[in-house]
Design a protein around this motif. Structure first.
Motif, mmCIF file in Angstrom:
data_model
loop_
_atom_site.group_PDB
_atom_site.id
_atom_site.type_symbol
_atom_site.label_atom_id
_atom_site.label_comp_id
_atom_site.label_asym_id
_atom_site.label_seq_id
_atom_site.Cartn_x
_atom_site.Cartn_y
_atom_site.Cartn_z
ATOM 1 N N GLY A 44 51.540 96.671 -62.579
ATOM 2 C CA GLY A 44 52.779 96.449 -61.845
ATOM 3 C C GLY A 44 53.922 96.063 -62.764
ATOM 4 O O GLY A 44 55.050 96.536 -62.604
ATOM 5 N N VAL A 45 53.628 95.224 -63.753
ATOM 6 C CA VAL A 45 54.668 94.830 -64.710
ATOM 7 C C VAL A 45 55.046 96.013 -65.590
ATOM 8 O O VAL A 45 56.227 96.285 -65.820
ATOM 9 C CB VAL A 45 54.199 93.636 -65.574
ATOM 10 N N LEU A 46 54.057 96.736 -66.079
ATOM 11 C CA LEU A 46 54.329 97.855 -66.986
ATOM 12 C C LEU A 46 55.060 99.001 -66.293
ATOM 13 O O LEU A 46 55.927 99.633 -66.893
ATOM 14 C CB LEU A 46 53.023 98.353 -67.618
ATOM 15 N N VAL A 47 54.727 99.275 -65.048
ATOM 16 C CA VAL A 47 55.430 100.322 -64.299
ATOM 17 C C VAL A 47 56.857 99.876 -64.011
ATOM 18 O O VAL A 47 57.767 100.701 -63.908
ATOM 19 C CB VAL A 47 54.667 100.670 -62.999
ATOM 20 N N GLY A 48 57.068 98.579 -63.911
ATOM 21 C CA GLY A 48 58.412 98.066 -63.679
ATOM 22 C C GLY A 48 59.354 98.270 -64.851
ATOM 23 O O GLY A 48 60.572 98.337 -64.670
ATOM 24 N N LEU A 49 58.830 98.380 -66.063
ATOM 25 C CA LEU A 49 59.684 98.553 -67.248
ATOM 26 C C LEU A 49 60.504 99.842 -67.200
ATOM 27 O O LEU A 49 61.723 99.793 -67.372
ATOM 28 C CB LEU A 49 58.849 98.472 -68.524
ATOM 29 N N PRO A 50 59.892 101.000 -66.949
ATOM 30 C CA PRO A 50 60.733 102.194 -66.827
ATOM 31 C C PRO A 50 61.643 102.123 -65.599
ATOM 32 O O PRO A 50 62.774 102.619 -65.637
ATOM 33 C CB PRO A 50 59.752 103.356 -66.697
ATOM 34 N N GLY A 51 61.181 101.494 -64.546
ATOM 35 C CA GLY A 51 62.037 101.317 -63.367
ATOM 36 C C GLY A 51 63.256 100.481 -63.696
ATOM 37 O O GLY A 51 64.366 100.778 -63.246
ATOM 38 N N LEU A 52 63.057 99.441 -64.482
ATOM 39 C CA LEU A 52 64.178 98.606 -64.907
ATOM 40 C C LEU A 52 65.163 99.411 -65.748
ATOM 41 O O LEU A 52 66.380 99.300 -65.566
ATOM 42 C CB LEU A 52 63.663 97.402 -65.694
ATOM 43 N N ALA A 53 64.647 100.236 -66.651
ATOM 44 C CA ALA A 53 65.525 101.067 -67.486
ATOM 45 C C ALA A 53 66.333 102.034 -66.631
ATOM 46 O O ALA A 53 67.535 102.218 -66.852
ATOM 47 C CB ALA A 53 64.696 101.827 -68.519
ATOM 48 N N VAL A 54 65.701 102.637 -65.641
ATOM 49 C CA VAL A 54 66.402 103.567 -64.753
ATOM 50 C C VAL A 54 67.479 102.833 -63.960
ATOM 51 O O VAL A 54 68.604 103.324 -63.828
ATOM 52 C CB VAL A 54 65.401 104.265 -63.804
ATOM 53 N N MET A 55 67.168 101.661 -63.446
ATOM 54 C CA MET A 55 68.144 100.905 -62.654
ATOM 55 C C MET A 55 69.327 100.446 -63.506
ATOM 56 O O MET A 55 70.470 100.474 -63.048
ATOM 57 C CB MET A 55 67.489 99.696 -62.002
ATOM 58 N N ARG A 56 69.078 100.036 -64.728
ATOM 59 C CA ARG A 56 70.185 99.632 -65.617
ATOM 60 C C ARG A 56 71.092 100.816 -65.916
ATOM 61 O O ARG A 56 72.310 100.690 -65.916
ATOM 62 C CB ARG A 56 69.632 99.048 -66.918
ATOM 63 N N ARG A 57 70.491 101.965 -66.155
ATOM 64 C CA ARG A 57 71.291 103.166 -66.423
ATOM 65 C C ARG A 57 72.103 103.558 -65.195
ATOM 66 O O ARG A 57 73.274 103.911 -65.297
ATOM 67 C CB ARG A 57 70.372 104.297 -66.857
ATOM 68 N N TYR A 58 71.478 103.505 -64.031
ATOM 69 C CA TYR A 58 72.172 103.829 -62.785
ATOM 70 C C TYR A 58 73.349 102.882 -62.554
ATOM 71 O O TYR A 58 74.446 103.319 -62.207
ATOM 72 C CB TYR A 58 71.196 103.754 -61.618
ATOM 73 N N ASP A 59 73.134 101.587 -62.747
ATOM 74 C CA ASP A 59 74.210 100.612 -62.556
ATOM 75 C C ASP A 59 75.351 100.834 -63.546
ATOM 76 O O ASP A 59 76.521 100.695 -63.192
ATOM 77 C CB ASP A 59 73.677 99.183 -62.681
ATOM 78 N N ALA A 60 75.025 101.201 -64.782
ATOM 79 C CA ALA A 60 76.074 101.455 -65.782
ATOM 80 C C ALA A 60 76.897 102.681 -65.383
ATOM 81 O O ALA A 60 78.132 102.669 -65.480
ATOM 82 C CB ALA A 60 75.453 101.657 -67.157
ATOM 83 N N HIS A 61 76.236 103.732 -64.912
ATOM 84 C CA HIS A 61 76.964 104.936 -64.476
ATOM 85 C C HIS A 61 77.813 104.641 -63.238
ATOM 86 O O HIS A 61 78.937 105.137 -63.123
ATOM 87 C CB HIS A 61 75.995 106.078 -64.188
ATOM 88 N N ARG A 62 77.288 103.847 -62.343
ATOM 89 C CA ARG A 62 78.036 103.507 -61.134
ATOM 90 C C ARG A 62 79.279 102.692 -61.492
ATOM 91 O O ARG A 62 80.366 102.946 -60.961
ATOM 92 C CB ARG A 62 77.157 102.713 -60.164
ATOM 93 N N ALA A 63 79.141 101.745 -62.390
ATOM 94 C CA ALA A 63 80.290 100.939 -62.811
ATOM 95 C C ALA A 63 81.338 101.818 -63.492
ATOM 96 O O ALA A 63 82.545 101.634 -63.281
ATOM 97 C CB ALA A 63 79.836 99.833 -63.751
ATOM 98 N N ARG A 64 80.884 102.782 -64.284
ATOM 99 C CA ARG A 64 81.806 103.690 -64.957
ATOM 100 C C ARG A 64 82.527 104.572 -63.941
ATOM 101 O O ARG A 64 83.744 104.827 -64.070
ATOM 102 C CB ARG A 64 81.042 104.538 -65.960
ATOM 103 N N ARG A 65 81.837 105.045 -62.924
ATOM 104 C CA ARG A 65 82.475 105.871 -61.880
ATOM 105 C C ARG A 65 83.524 105.080 -61.126
ATOM 106 O O ARG A 65 84.599 105.595 -60.822
ATOM 107 C CB ARG A 65 81.412 106.406 -60.913
ATOM 108 N N HIS A 66 83.224 103.840 -60.808
ATOM 109 C CA HIS A 66 84.211 103.010 -60.085
ATOM 110 C C HIS A 66 85.401 102.661 -60.951
ATOM 111 O O HIS A 66 86.508 102.526 -60.445
ATOM 112 C CB HIS A 66 83.537 101.732 -59.560
ATOM 113 N N ALA A 67 85.213 102.519 -62.251
ATOM 114 C CA ALA A 67 86.318 102.209 -63.157
ATOM 115 C C ALA A 67 87.244 103.413 -63.316
ATOM 116 O O ALA A 67 88.452 103.245 -63.529
ATOM 117 C CB ALA A 67 85.785 101.779 -64.514
ATOM 118 N N ASP A 68 86.698 104.618 -63.194
ATOM 119 C CA ASP A 68 87.503 105.832 -63.344
ATOM 120 C C ASP A 68 88.410 106.073 -62.137
ATOM 121 O O ASP A 68 89.392 106.793 -62.244
ATOM 122 C CB ASP A 68 86.607 107.045 -63.565
ATOM 123 N N ARG A 69 88.100 105.502 -61.017
ATOM 124 C CA ARG A 69 88.879 105.747 -59.807
ATOM 125 C C ARG A 69 90.139 105.018 -59.842
ATOM 126 O O ARG A 69 90.931 104.503 -60.040
ATOM 127 C CB ARG A 69 88.108 105.305 -58.573
#
Length: 67
Positions: free
Chosen positions: A42-67
């Protein structure tokens, strides 16, 4: 989204520690040692999930900043 991934990983880690510290003998006596491996997975599977969520949040913040 990152807090959900971190929260899940923390819960799996805590469950594994509780099982390891307090219930290790009981798990061994009843043939349930695999529960510790499930917590580790459960912890190890969470690591790639955490990486995906951080990337998603960074892209979302960038999209909102562009508006």
């Amino acid at each position: 989204m990152v807090p959900f991934a971190v929260g899940g990983m923390v819960l799996w880690a805590l469950a594994g520690l509780v099982l390891l510290i307090f219930f290790r003998d009981w798990l061994a006596a009843h043939g349930h040692e695999n529960w510790l491996w499930i917590c580790l997975a459960g912890v190890l599977v969470g690591l790639p999930g955490l990486a995906v969520m951080r990337r998603y949040d960074a892209h979302r913040a960038r999209r909102h900043a562009d508006r």
